[in-house]
Structure formats: C-alpha cells, structure tokens
Scaffold this motif. Structure first.
Motif, PDB file in Angstrom:
ATOM      1  N   ILE A 152      16.736 -29.593 -11.519  1.00 27.45           N
ATOM      2  CA  ILE A 152      16.223 -29.682 -12.539  1.00 27.45           C
ATOM      3  C   ILE A 152      15.152 -28.940 -13.362  1.00 27.45           C
ATOM      4  CG2 ILE A 152      17.509 -31.717 -12.487  1.00 27.45           C
ATOM      5  CD1 ILE A 152      14.929 -33.800 -12.196  1.00 27.45           C
ATOM      6  N   GLU A 153      14.612 -29.036 -14.493  1.00 27.79           N
ATOM      7  CA  GLU A 153      13.919 -28.450 -15.155  1.00 27.79           C
ATOM      8  C   GLU A 153      13.242 -28.708 -16.121  1.00 27.79           C
ATOM      9  OE1 GLU A 153      14.201 -24.860 -16.964  1.00 27.79           O
ATOM     10  OE2 GLU A 153      15.548 -23.970 -15.857  1.00 27.79           O
ATOM     11  N   THR A 154      13.862 -30.664 -16.667  1.00 26.34           N
ATOM     12  CA  THR A 154      12.693 -31.971 -17.088  1.00 26.34           C
ATOM     13  C   THR A 154      12.971 -32.699 -16.145  1.00 26.34           C
ATOM     14  OG1 THR A 154      15.110 -31.597 -18.131  1.00 26.34           O
ATOM     15  CG2 THR A 154      13.325 -30.568 -19.324  1.00 26.34           C
ATOM     16  N   GLY A 155      11.992 -34.071 -16.275  1.00 20.44           N
ATOM     17  CA  GLY A 155      12.275 -35.071 -15.304  1.00 20.44           C
ATOM     18  C   GLY A 155      12.836 -36.242 -15.990  1.00 20.44           C
ATOM     19  N   ARG A 156      14.322 -36.600 -17.068  1.00 15.80           N
ATOM     20  CA  ARG A 156      14.411 -37.273 -17.690  1.00 15.80           C
ATOM     21  C   ARG A 156      15.331 -38.552 -16.609  1.00 15.80           C
ATOM     22  NH1 ARG A 156      11.305 -35.616 -21.615  1.00 15.80           N
ATOM     23  NH2 ARG A 156      12.312 -33.973 -22.303  1.00 15.80           N
ATOM     24  N   THR A 157      14.956 -39.995 -17.154  1.00 16.27           N
ATOM     25  CA  THR A 157      15.502 -40.969 -16.333  1.00 16.27           C
ATOM     26  C   THR A 157      16.559 -40.765 -16.109  1.00 16.27           C
ATOM     27  OG1 THR A 157      13.874 -42.585 -17.497  1.00 16.27           O
ATOM     28  CG2 THR A 157      15.857 -43.421 -16.150  1.00 16.27           C
ATOM     29  N   HIS A 158      17.459 -40.716 -14.737  1.00 18.36           N
ATOM     30  CA  HIS A 158      18.412 -40.366 -14.263  1.00 18.36           C
ATOM     31  C   HIS A 158      19.066 -39.597 -14.166  1.00 18.36           C
ATOM     32  CE1 HIS A 158      19.074 -45.607 -14.042  1.00 18.36           C
ATOM     33  NE2 HIS A 158      17.640 -45.312 -13.710  1.00 18.36           N
ATOM     34  N   GLN A 159      19.009 -38.560 -14.808  1.00 20.64           N
ATOM     35  CA  GLN A 159      18.640 -36.979 -15.434  1.00 20.64           C
ATOM     36  C   GLN A 159      20.192 -36.711 -14.718  1.00 20.64           C
ATOM     37  OE1 GLN A 159      15.764 -34.507 -16.590  1.00 20.64           O
ATOM     38  NE2 GLN A 159      17.417 -32.381 -16.102  1.00 20.64           N
ATOM     39  N   ILE A 160      19.887 -36.705 -13.462  1.00 20.10           N
ATOM     40  CA  ILE A 160      20.988 -35.818 -12.576  1.00 20.10           C
ATOM     41  C   ILE A 160      22.051 -37.197 -12.108  1.00 20.10           C
ATOM     42  CG2 ILE A 160      21.504 -35.514  -9.962  1.00 20.10           C
ATOM     43  CD1 ILE A 160      18.677 -34.622  -9.648  1.00 20.10           C
ATOM     44  N   ARG A 161      21.588 -38.429 -12.345  1.00 11.65           N
ATOM     45  CA  ARG A 161      22.284 -38.945 -12.194  1.00 11.65           C
ATOM     46  C   ARG A 161      24.072 -39.138 -13.632  1.00 11.65           C
ATOM     47  NH1 ARG A 161      20.776 -44.924 -10.579  1.00 11.65           N
ATOM     48  NH2 ARG A 161      22.129 -45.191 -10.232  1.00 11.65           N
ATOM     49  N   ALA A 162      23.401 -39.139 -14.701  1.00 12.50           N
ATOM     50  CA  ALA A 162      24.119 -38.993 -15.874  1.00 12.50           C
ATOM     51  C   ALA A 162      24.207 -37.831 -15.987  1.00 12.50           C
ATOM     52  CB  ALA A 162      23.056 -39.400 -17.092  1.00 12.50           C
ATOM     53  N   HIS A 163      23.863 -36.495 -16.120  1.00 12.81           N
ATOM     54  CA  HIS A 163      24.743 -35.134 -16.223  1.00 12.81           C
ATOM     55  C   HIS A 163      25.480 -34.784 -15.087  1.00 12.81           C
ATOM     56  CE1 HIS A 163      21.207 -32.944 -17.499  1.00 12.81           C
ATOM     57  NE2 HIS A 163      21.295 -33.792 -19.373  1.00 12.81           N
ATOM     58  N   ALA A 164      25.189 -35.426 -14.644  1.00 16.76           N
ATOM     59  CA  ALA A 164      26.781 -35.612 -12.974  1.00 16.76           C
ATOM     60  C   ALA A 164      28.327 -36.669 -13.501  1.00 16.76           C
ATOM     61  CB  ALA A 164      26.240 -36.492 -11.575  1.00 16.76           C
ATOM     62  N   GLN A 165      27.558 -37.395 -14.753  1.00 18.47           N
ATOM     63  CA  GLN A 165      28.348 -37.965 -15.191  1.00 18.47           C
ATOM     64  C   GLN A 165      29.711 -37.478 -15.924  1.00 18.47           C
ATOM     65  OE1 GLN A 165      27.806 -41.300 -17.256  1.00 18.47           O
ATOM     66  NE2 GLN A 165      29.160 -42.555 -16.766  1.00 18.47           N
ATOM     67  N   HIS A 166      28.229 -36.827 -17.027  1.00 20.77           N
ATOM     68  CA  HIS A 166      28.398 -36.309 -18.142  1.00 20.77           C
ATOM     69  C   HIS A 166      29.892 -34.981 -17.747  1.00 20.77           C
ATOM     70  CE1 HIS A 166      28.205 -34.659 -21.972  1.00 20.77           C
ATOM     71  NE2 HIS A 166      27.948 -33.001 -21.324  1.00 20.77           N
ATOM     72  N   ILE A 167      29.620 -34.214 -16.420  1.00 21.07           N
ATOM     73  CA  ILE A 167      30.733 -32.896 -16.592  1.00 21.07           C
ATOM     74  C   ILE A 167      32.240 -32.994 -14.950  1.00 21.07           C
ATOM     75  CG2 ILE A 167      28.541 -31.327 -16.184  1.00 21.07           C
ATOM     76  CD1 ILE A 167      28.373 -31.842 -13.029  1.00 21.07           C
TER      77      ILE A 167
END
Length: 323
Positions: free
Chosen positions: A244-259
């Motif tokens: 990850i290049e940014t450190g947003r809350t729940h970033q990986i989990r939300a992006h995984a859901q998005h794809i």
C-alpha cells in the motif's frame, strides 16, 4: 509536556501550548498524551462537544497541530496510574513473547489478531497499555495502528524525537510519497488475475449506527492506492502480497471488496457464507490479513530499518489445509 507548558484558566480548564516537538501531531493524540489514562472515547467526546478548543475555536480530532497553538482542555478526572489494574499476567507474557525487535529507539511487536492497538471502546488493555506495563517508565508511544483483527508489525517508539521523525514519515506515506514501505500478506476470496493489480480508488470513512466505522470507495473520499500481487492459488482462492502506498483506514479490506475479492475471514466487508465454509473446511477463525514487513529509514535516511513479522501459525495451518 511539563506543568509549565500549561496554564490554568477559569472553571478549572487549562490551556496547553503546543511545543515544537509536537508540531504536526493530531489533536486526539496530543490530548491522549496529556491526559494519561483517559479513555479514547472520552477524548473524542470532549472534542465533538466543543469542550476542547484550539486557538479559541472548535476543532476536529484529526486536526494537525502547529507549534504555539493554544489548546483549551476542560477539567478531566483521570485515575492515577497506580489505581488502574495491571493487564493480566498471561496477556503480558504473550505480548512479551511477541516482541520481534527492540533497540534504544524502537520496540516492534508481531501483534496477534484480536489484540487492539490501544484500549478504549470497552477494551481495557490494548497493545500499548500492556507494553507500558512491561516497560514502565520508558515513555512508549504508538507510531501507528493496526486494525484489531489484523496481525503483524506494530511499531512503538521509546523516544519523542523518534516518534516525531516517524510521524513525518507516516505523513509522507499517507500522501503517497513513500516515507514507509508497507507489505501485507492476505488470502483473497476467489481467483484473482495473474500478476499485479493496482487499485487506485478514494476511500471515505462513514459511521454506522452505534458508531462503528465503515469504509467504502467514494469519489469524495481520500486518495488510496494498493497493489495486489498473487503469490499462490490455494483451494480456489488467492494468496497475495499487498503493498500500500497510502495508509487509509481499512484500506486493503475496502479495496479488496471493491474489486470483488474480499479478504478471507473478514466479517465486516466479506461474504458470510464463504467465511463460514473456510472456517469449517480450513479452520479459518480470523481475518486473513497480516502486516508482514515495514521498511523506512531514520536519521534523515541514514539508518535503514526493515522490520518483519512471521505469518501467524494459525494462518500457515489454513494455507496447508487449502492445498
């Protein structure tokens, strides 16, 4: 912060002047540093209600403070350190065993899943409170946080100067400048495409009923960039490295859901039926997301660090069962 940095005002409130070494610190973290032992929920309540003021005006908890800012702090009754019970001995021993690196500046934990980074919201003892009990008088401060359900590298500073330098690196990372390089391991549901998939999608943090945070892709959100790379196929699912290049809350989990490939075992963003099957068939009883590596350099780039935390045994067992 010494007593000379604060002055009493009417009605028992006091005004704290932000010193130079707290420049750039968030308001909530500044208050938590001053109000030792105060529950995080109380700090947020004081800010939301307008009882905390910065230079005479209301402010949000995530406001970045500047040197010389005057912060009005209402009277707060906090239990003295000695009156609070210590964490259970077994829990302290478990976290002691989970320390993967320690030097004069840093203490690094392979945080177990289910352990909060800090106490609050009904959690008496998080990782930082327990480490402070293990290392009394060392002035330990969290450099960053991990979700309660995520395991892996959690960094704690021992010195104010180190904390300040690392927070600057974290701000660079949040803006995408790469001050820290973060590598996670995750099991994603379903068959991801081969190679690396980059997800550049802004994330917005919302609150559900009861105050629970929920993150979703939204054009009005903050920029977020994640790179998912398939390492192996396991049982029809995808074992991935995530950078990850940014450190947003729940970033990986939300992006995984998005794809359309949620993180296995994710009870917030995932598929309950698939999670149930993985629990029954492979013994997965937690979120399969692990902060494996954190790389950065201190002393203006002169002292490199590469901190690693091995994958938890229960996750290795899941991978073995999915062959």
């Amino acid at each position: 912060m010494t007593h000379s940095d604060s002055q009493q005002s009417h009605a028992g409130a006091r005004v704290a002047v932000v010193p130079e070494d707290r420049e750039g610190q968030r308001l909530d973290n500044f208050l938590l540093g001053l109000l030792k032992g105060a529950p995080r929920s109380l700090v947020y309540k004081l800010v939301r209600s307008g009882q905390v003021r910065v230079n005479g005006g209301r402010a949000k908890a995530d406001r970045k403070l500047e040197s010389g800012d005057k912060v009005r702090i209402p009277p707060v009754r906090v239990e003295p350190e000695g009156e609070r019970p210590a964490p259970p001995r077994g829990f302290m021993d478990a976290l002691e065993a989970a320390i993967v690196h320690e030097d004069a500046r840093l203490l690094v934990l392979n945080k177990p899943s289910g352990v909060a980074s800090h106490g609050g919201s009904g959690i008496s003892f998080g990782a930082i409170e327990t480490l402070r009990a293990l290392r009394p008088g060392q002035g330990l401060e969290l450099v960053h946080r991990l979700d309660r359900d995520t395991s892996g590298v959690l960094v704690v500073s021992k010195k104010r100067s180190t904390l300040t330098e690392m927070q600057a690196l974290m701000r660079e990372s949040t803006s995408g400048a790469g001050g820290m390089r973060k590598r996670y391991l995750a099991l994603l549901i379903g068959r991801m495409p081969d190679g690396t998939m980059s997800v550049d999608a802004p994330l917005h943090v919302g609150l559900r009923q009861g105050g629970e945070r929920h993150v979703q892709v939204n054009p009005s959100g903050k920029s977020a960039l994640s790179h998912f790379k398939v390492l192996e196929r396991r049982g029809g699912h995808s074992y991935c490295e995530v950078r990850i290049e940014t450190g947003r809350t729940h970033q990986i989990r939300a992006h995984a859901q998005h794809i359309g490939h949620t993180v296995a075992g994710d009870d917030k963003y995932g598929d309950p039926e698939v999670n149930r099957r993985l629990r029954d068939q492979a013994g997965l009883k937690r979120l399969f997301l692990h902060a494996a590596t954190l790389e950065f350099a201190l002393d203006g780039g002169k002292t490199p660090y590469s901190l690693t935390a091995p994958l938890a045994p229960e996750l290795l067992d899941v991978l073995d069962r999915l062959k």
